[in-house]
Design a protein around this motif. Sequence first.
Motif, PDB file in Angstrom:
ATOM      1  N   ARG A  54       0.835  -1.191   0.000  1.00 16.97           N
ATOM      2  CA  ARG A  54       0.000   0.000   0.000  1.00 16.97           C
ATOM      3  C   ARG A  54       0.872   1.244   0.000  1.00 16.97           C
ATOM      4  NH1 ARG A  54      -2.596   1.093   5.995  1.00 16.97           N
ATOM      5  NH2 ARG A  54      -0.637   1.509   7.050  1.00 16.97           N
ATOM      6  N   TRP A  60      -4.688  -1.548   2.257  1.00 11.47           N
ATOM      7  CA  TRP A  60      -3.775  -2.620   1.869  1.00 11.47           C
ATOM      8  C   TRP A  60      -4.319  -3.319   0.632  1.00 11.47           C
ATOM      9  CZ3 TRP A  60       0.934  -3.020   3.736  1.00 11.47           C
ATOM     10  CH2 TRP A  60       1.216  -2.534   5.009  1.00 11.47           C
ATOM     11  N   TRP A  61      -3.417  -3.692  -0.302  1.00 14.56           N
ATOM     12  CA  TRP A  61      -3.782  -4.462  -1.492  1.00 14.56           C
ATOM     13  C   TRP A  61      -3.028  -5.778  -1.445  1.00 14.56           C
ATOM     14  CZ3 TRP A  61      -1.003  -5.237  -6.445  1.00 14.56           C
ATOM     15  CH2 TRP A  61      -1.796  -5.867  -7.403  1.00 14.56           C
TER      16      TRP A  61
END
Length: 187
Positions: A54, A60-61
């Motif tokens: 991120r 968050w990814w």
Amino acid sequence: MTQYKYPPFFEFLQSAVQTADGEGFSLPEMNRQQLETAAVNATGVPMHCPLWMRLEGEEWWLLPYEPIVTVNGKNVIAKKQVAKGRVRGTIKERWSQDDYQISINGILTDQSGGYPDEDVKTLRRLCEAAKVQVMSPLLELFSIDRIVIESFDFPFTSGPNNQAYTIGAVSDDIYKLLLRQEDLKIQ
């Protein structure tokens, strides 16, 4: 008798990353139930060493498919040659630890058969920002929570619904560059 060129697959069914109490590794920001539900790839297969990325202040990814993360470290040593001395070799004057070199290799896939353009756009945005926060069990073992991306590559990949990627990065820490008078006092 069967000769294996590589170790048999069943050797890799258990994660090698363990905590001190022998339990599987879990990230500090998530409890075990959240981790188990979040750490599956796009097809629902559990990931053993997922990677979240991120930009500061954003969500968050989770990379959709578990990437291969490699961490390399080295020490920096200043060597001095002694002129006309009877000592063989060099004098090691000062040493420190260098940044960790991090390599992230993976693939983005679209299950519907199209090109994974949204995932590629997201990853490109993170790579072009250069400074990224990361969260992964492997990186946590090395106390790495920030990286600076030096290079990224999206090479030709077979199949219309696949896109491979390679990211080259170094670990990043937060340093206190401006010191006050109180910071200089020995405690």
